[in-house]
Design a protein around this motif. Structure first.
Motif, PDB file in Angstrom:
ATOM      1  N   ASP A 140     -76.985  60.574  52.009  1.00 38.73           N
ATOM      2  CA  ASP A 140     -76.917  59.224  52.570  1.00 38.73           C
ATOM      3  C   ASP A 140     -77.286  58.189  51.503  1.00 38.73           C
ATOM      4  O   ASP A 140     -76.680  57.118  51.434  1.00 38.73           O
ATOM      5  CB  ASP A 140     -77.858  59.103  53.767  1.00 38.73           C
ATOM      6  CG  ASP A 140     -77.683  57.783  54.493  1.00 38.73           C
ATOM      7  OD1 ASP A 140     -76.532  57.425  54.823  1.00 38.73           O
ATOM      8  OD2 ASP A 140     -78.688  57.090  54.716  1.00 38.73           O
ATOM      9  N   GLY A 141     -78.257  58.529  50.669  1.00 42.36           N
ATOM     10  CA  GLY A 141     -78.603  57.639  49.569  1.00 42.36           C
ATOM     11  C   GLY A 141     -77.463  57.495  48.569  1.00 42.36           C
ATOM     12  O   GLY A 141     -77.183  56.401  48.073  1.00 42.36           O
ATOM     13  N   LEU A 142     -76.780  58.608  48.289  1.00 41.28           N
ATOM     14  CA  LEU A 142     -75.633  58.571  47.376  1.00 41.28           C
ATOM     15  C   LEU A 142     -74.517  57.704  47.953  1.00 41.28           C
ATOM     16  O   LEU A 142     -73.868  56.931  47.237  1.00 41.28           O
ATOM     17  CB  LEU A 142     -75.114  59.985  47.131  1.00 41.28           C
ATOM     18  CG  LEU A 142     -76.092  60.965  46.468  1.00 41.28           C
ATOM     19  CD1 LEU A 142     -75.493  62.367  46.427  1.00 41.28           C
ATOM     20  CD2 LEU A 142     -76.449  60.514  45.059  1.00 41.28           C
ATOM     21  N   ALA A 143     -74.286  57.839  49.264  1.00 35.47           N
ATOM     22  CA  ALA A 143     -73.269  57.003  49.913  1.00 35.47           C
ATOM     23  C   ALA A 143     -73.650  55.531  49.816  1.00 35.47           C
ATOM     24  O   ALA A 143     -72.788  54.661  49.639  1.00 35.47           O
ATOM     25  CB  ALA A 143     -73.112  57.421  51.374  1.00 35.47           C
ATOM     26  N   GLY A 144     -74.949  55.261  49.915  1.00 34.15           N
ATOM     27  CA  GLY A 144     -75.423  53.884  49.815  1.00 34.15           C
ATOM     28  C   GLY A 144     -75.176  53.269  48.454  1.00 34.15           C
ATOM     29  O   GLY A 144     -74.916  52.059  48.340  1.00 34.15           O
ATOM     30  N   VAL A 145     -75.247  54.081  47.408  1.00 35.32           N
ATOM     31  CA  VAL A 145     -74.996  53.573  46.056  1.00 35.32           C
ATOM     32  C   VAL A 145     -73.593  52.992  45.961  1.00 35.32           C
ATOM     33  O   VAL A 145     -73.381  51.885  45.445  1.00 35.32           O
ATOM     34  CB  VAL A 145     -75.184  54.692  45.008  1.00 35.32           C
ATOM     35  CG1 VAL A 145     -74.723  54.215  43.634  1.00 35.32           C
ATOM     36  CG2 VAL A 145     -76.647  55.110  44.949  1.00 35.32           C
ATOM     37  N   SER A 178     -80.014  64.647  38.799  1.00 35.86           N
ATOM     38  CA  SER A 178     -79.219  63.506  39.242  1.00 35.86           C
ATOM     39  C   SER A 178     -80.048  62.542  40.080  1.00 35.86           C
ATOM     40  O   SER A 178     -79.988  61.318  39.887  1.00 35.86           O
ATOM     41  CB  SER A 178     -78.008  63.988  40.044  1.00 35.86           C
ATOM     42  OG  SER A 178     -77.163  64.807  39.254  1.00 35.86           O
ATOM     43  N   LEU A 179     -80.830  63.073  41.009  1.00 33.18           N
ATOM     44  CA  LEU A 179     -81.608  62.213  41.886  1.00 33.18           C
ATOM     45  C   LEU A 179     -82.690  61.452  41.126  1.00 33.18           C
ATOM     46  O   LEU A 179     -82.910  60.257  41.368  1.00 33.18           O
ATOM     47  CB  LEU A 179     -82.236  63.034  43.017  1.00 33.18           C
ATOM     48  CG  LEU A 179     -81.259  63.661  44.016  1.00 33.18           C
ATOM     49  CD1 LEU A 179     -82.019  64.457  45.074  1.00 33.18           C
ATOM     50  CD2 LEU A 179     -80.393  62.599  44.677  1.00 33.18           C
ATOM     51  N   PHE A 213     -77.376  56.227  59.201  1.00 39.19           N
ATOM     52  CA  PHE A 213     -77.823  54.846  59.400  1.00 39.19           C
ATOM     53  C   PHE A 213     -78.935  54.453  58.425  1.00 39.19           C
ATOM     54  O   PHE A 213     -79.252  53.267  58.283  1.00 39.19           O
ATOM     55  CB  PHE A 213     -78.353  54.677  60.829  1.00 39.19           C
ATOM     56  CG  PHE A 213     -79.623  55.447  61.093  1.00 39.19           C
ATOM     57  CD1 PHE A 213     -80.861  54.858  60.922  1.00 39.19           C
ATOM     58  CD2 PHE A 213     -79.568  56.771  61.484  1.00 39.19           C
ATOM     59  CE1 PHE A 213     -82.035  55.571  61.146  1.00 39.19           C
ATOM     60  CE2 PHE A 213     -80.720  57.494  61.703  1.00 39.19           C
ATOM     61  CZ  PHE A 213     -81.972  56.899  61.537  1.00 39.19           C
ATOM     62  N   LEU A 214     -79.527  55.425  57.747  1.00 35.51           N
ATOM     63  CA  LEU A 214     -80.726  55.157  56.966  1.00 35.51           C
ATOM     64  C   LEU A 214     -80.486  54.208  55.788  1.00 35.51           C
ATOM     65  O   LEU A 214     -81.232  53.235  55.611  1.00 35.51           O
ATOM     66  CB  LEU A 214     -81.324  56.476  56.455  1.00 35.51           C
ATOM     67  CG  LEU A 214     -82.010  57.359  57.497  1.00 35.51           C
ATOM     68  CD1 LEU A 214     -82.488  58.661  56.866  1.00 35.51           C
ATOM     69  CD2 LEU A 214     -83.181  56.615  58.125  1.00 35.51           C
ATOM     70  N   SER A 215     -79.466  54.487  54.970  1.00 33.28           N
ATOM     71  CA  SER A 215     -79.226  53.635  53.799  1.00 33.28           C
ATOM     72  C   SER A 215     -78.894  52.194  54.178  1.00 33.28           C
ATOM     73  O   SER A 215     -79.476  51.258  53.615  1.00 33.28           O
ATOM     74  CB  SER A 215     -78.117  54.225  52.922  1.00 33.28           C
ATOM     75  OG  SER A 215     -78.631  55.269  52.122  1.00 33.28           O
ATOM     76  N   PRO A 216     -77.957  51.966  55.138  1.00 34.80           N
ATOM     77  CA  PRO A 216     -77.704  50.580  55.530  1.00 34.80           C
ATOM     78  C   PRO A 216     -78.952  49.889  56.065  1.00 34.80           C
ATOM     79  O   PRO A 216     -79.209  48.718  55.753  1.00 34.80           O
ATOM     80  CB  PRO A 216     -76.628  50.714  56.625  1.00 34.80           C
ATOM     81  CG  PRO A 216     -75.959  52.006  56.338  1.00 34.80           C
ATOM     82  CD  PRO A 216     -77.032  52.903  55.807  1.00 34.80           C
ATOM     83  N   LEU A 232     -85.520  54.322  47.866  1.00 36.10           N
ATOM     84  CA  LEU A 232     -86.457  55.013  48.762  1.00 36.10           C
ATOM     85  C   LEU A 232     -85.800  56.221  49.423  1.00 36.10           C
ATOM     86  O   LEU A 232     -86.401  57.302  49.499  1.00 36.10           O
ATOM     87  CB  LEU A 232     -86.957  54.035  49.830  1.00 36.10           C
ATOM     88  CG  LEU A 232     -87.951  54.612  50.849  1.00 36.10           C
ATOM     89  CD1 LEU A 232     -89.231  55.035  50.150  1.00 36.10           C
ATOM     90  CD2 LEU A 232     -88.257  53.580  51.934  1.00 36.10           C
ATOM     91  N   ILE A 233     -84.561  56.065  49.882  1.00 40.95           N
ATOM     92  CA  ILE A 233     -83.854  57.182  50.518  1.00 40.95           C
ATOM     93  C   ILE A 233     -83.593  58.298  49.505  1.00 40.95           C
ATOM     94  O   ILE A 233     -83.774  59.482  49.800  1.00 40.95           O
ATOM     95  CB  ILE A 233     -82.525  56.704  51.127  1.00 40.95           C
ATOM     96  CG1 ILE A 233     -82.764  55.598  52.157  1.00 40.95           C
ATOM     97  CG2 ILE A 233     -81.786  57.871  51.764  1.00 40.95           C
ATOM     98  CD1 ILE A 233     -83.650  56.001  53.304  1.00 40.95           C
TER      99      ILE A 233
END
Length: 469
Positions: free
Chosen positions: A289-294, A347-348, A416-419, A448-449
């Motif tokens: 989800d964090g990667l999608a947020g990037v 990567s993270l 929903f976390l990243s948004p 943070l995610i």
């Protein structure tokens, strides 16, 4: 191409697998993996397999990210707030249906042995849905039609992705799974951006594009959608010429209720026999989800914080996808050498550091974002590809669709976390600094995610130490 050996005709206990209706469990080390029974495939077949990702990727890159979603939220369909809220609602509903349907439909593909056939018709439906977006005219009366087609297509795309991931056992072995996964994922990045550039320079950017297409009534966007449908149908053909369904023992038909009963049984057995696999599913849901947020908010930051124009954002997006594609292919080689967990952790950590640098250097101008933004894209793809290869190494025979379905579901549950974190970061920045534009604080939410995902991943054992039971 390889086929299953004769042991697939044996019963579940004879193959070292668990009986879906039994309450007991076997030693995880006795459960043969689907990947372990594969002898791989030729380079031609691997490339054909990767071309499915190249062909299907325009749905994500052109339609849901850069072009059609932006078109639907334009003034042609209503106020920005209204169209954006409607898009968010359609996206959320699509995510719900993916979370509910993905593992069960994947399980049914496993039981029927029709993974490739299901992937084929799902791909054709996706191509038809992409082409049907041509009928969404630039008028408020067409907003609902556009949202429905986009939402349904998103569900089909995700379910097709589950079946596609399940076919990786046909083309990879435990020795080259990292390279194959990275190759396919990298091909996807490159295919998506090539399609975007083709649509942009042939139809969207020119005042009068190819075939005399103009922007009147949204025709430039609509024709691009038609071309996306053709692209999806055309470039996925090689995969269907090379990939074949493998024979599986005949299994009785299972209804929806029984399908969920079997699914919950699988989850219970995972918790009993391979708890670290459950932890991996949870950890990967967080960091994916964090990667999608990037990628989801990268363009927003480029424009709102670093002052890039719309044209510069598209150029940056093209460069970012090329860098991500090449890096993912190269990191796939490293995956096979040092293991997928190390690739994920490297990567993270890199993404967290680069995200913090973007926050602290937000007033450095466009050049800073070009350097740090492209740096982020170097590590997004490798983490995604290594996550897939990590799970693929664990899946037992006959469970690929179901387990990759669970993989999709866990990702959707926390999507929903990243948004939310991005929005909360901006809100917090406004309260702390009193500045009018605190968009750059949103990157702290994404960081943070990613950090939470990295911490969760730290407690997961390397793939060699646990198996899906």
């Amino acid at each position: 191409m390889t086929t299953r050996d004769d042991s697939t005709a044996a019963g579940p206990h004879e193959r070292g697998q668990l009986d879906p209706d039994a309450g007991g469990s076997l030693d995880p080390d006795e459960v043969p993996t689907a990947l372990g029974s594969s002898s791989g495939a030729s380079k031609t077949t691997v490339t054909a397999w990767a071309l499915w990702d190249w062909g299907a990727q325009p749905w994500n890159t052109v339609i849901t990210t850069f072009v059609f979603a932006v078109y639907l939220t334009s003034d042609s369909f209503g106020s920005t707030n209204y169209t954006s809220q409607m898009l968010a609602l359609a996206t959320a509903l699509a995510g719900f249906f993916v979370a509910v349907l993905a593992p069960v439909l994947g399980q049914n593909s496993d039981r029927s042995g029709r993974t490739v056939r299901n992937l084929r018709w799902q791909t054709w439906v996706l191509a038809a849905l992409a082409a049907s977006l041509f009928f969404v005219k630039a008028d408020p009366g067409y907003l609902v039609l556009g949202l429905v087609l986009l939402g349904v297509g998103s569900v089909v795309s995700e379910i097709a992705g589950v079946n596609y991931n399940a076919t990786i056992e046909q083309v990879a072995t435990p020795k080259n799974i990292g390279r194959v996964s990275g190759y396919g994922w990298g091909f996807g990045y490159l295919g998506g951006i090539v399609a975007l550039l083709v649509m942009y320079f042939l139809f969207i950017e020119p005042e009068v594009g190819l075939f005399g297409v103009t922007g009147e009534d949204g025709m430039d966007i609509r024709v691009s959608m038609l071309m996306c449908g053709i692209w999806i149908a055309l470039f996925t053909i090689p995969a269907f010429l090379k990939l074949k369904d493998r024979p599986v023992p005949r299994a009785p038909r299972v209804g929806i209720v029984d399908s969920y009963r079997l699914l919950f049984g699988t989850v219970r057995r995972l918790w009993k026999t391979s708890r670290h696999t459950v932890w991996f599913l949870l950890a990967s849901a967080l960091f994916r989800d964090g990667l999608a947020g990037v990628f989801a908010f990268g363009a927003v930051l480029a424009a709102g914080t670093f002052g890039m124009s719309a044209g510069e954002v598209i150029i940056f997006g093209a460069a970012a996808n090329i860098v991500a594609g090449v890096a993912t292919i190269l990191f796939g080689l490293l995956d096979d050498r040092i293991g997928p967990k190390k690739v994920i952790m490297i990567s993270l950590v890199a993404l967290v550091v680069l995200g913090l640098l973007i926050f602290f250097l937000h007033d450095g101008g466009k050049s800073v974002f070009w350097v740090l933004g492209l740096g982020l894209t170097v590590f997004v793809g490798p983490a995604q590809a290594a996550s897939r290869s990590f799970l693929a190494r664990l899946i037992p025979e006959g469970k690929s669709g179901e387990i990759f379905g669970l993989y999709a579901t866990t990702g959707r549950v926390v999507s929903f976390l990243s948004p939310a974190a991005f929005g909360v970061g901006i809100w917090l920045g406004a309260r702390v600094t009193g500045e009018e534009n605190t968009q750059y604080w949103g990157i702290l939410g994404i960081v943070l995610i990613l950090a939470a995902g990295a911490l969760a991943m730290m407690r997961v054992k390397e793939h060699t130490d646990h198996r899906v039971g």
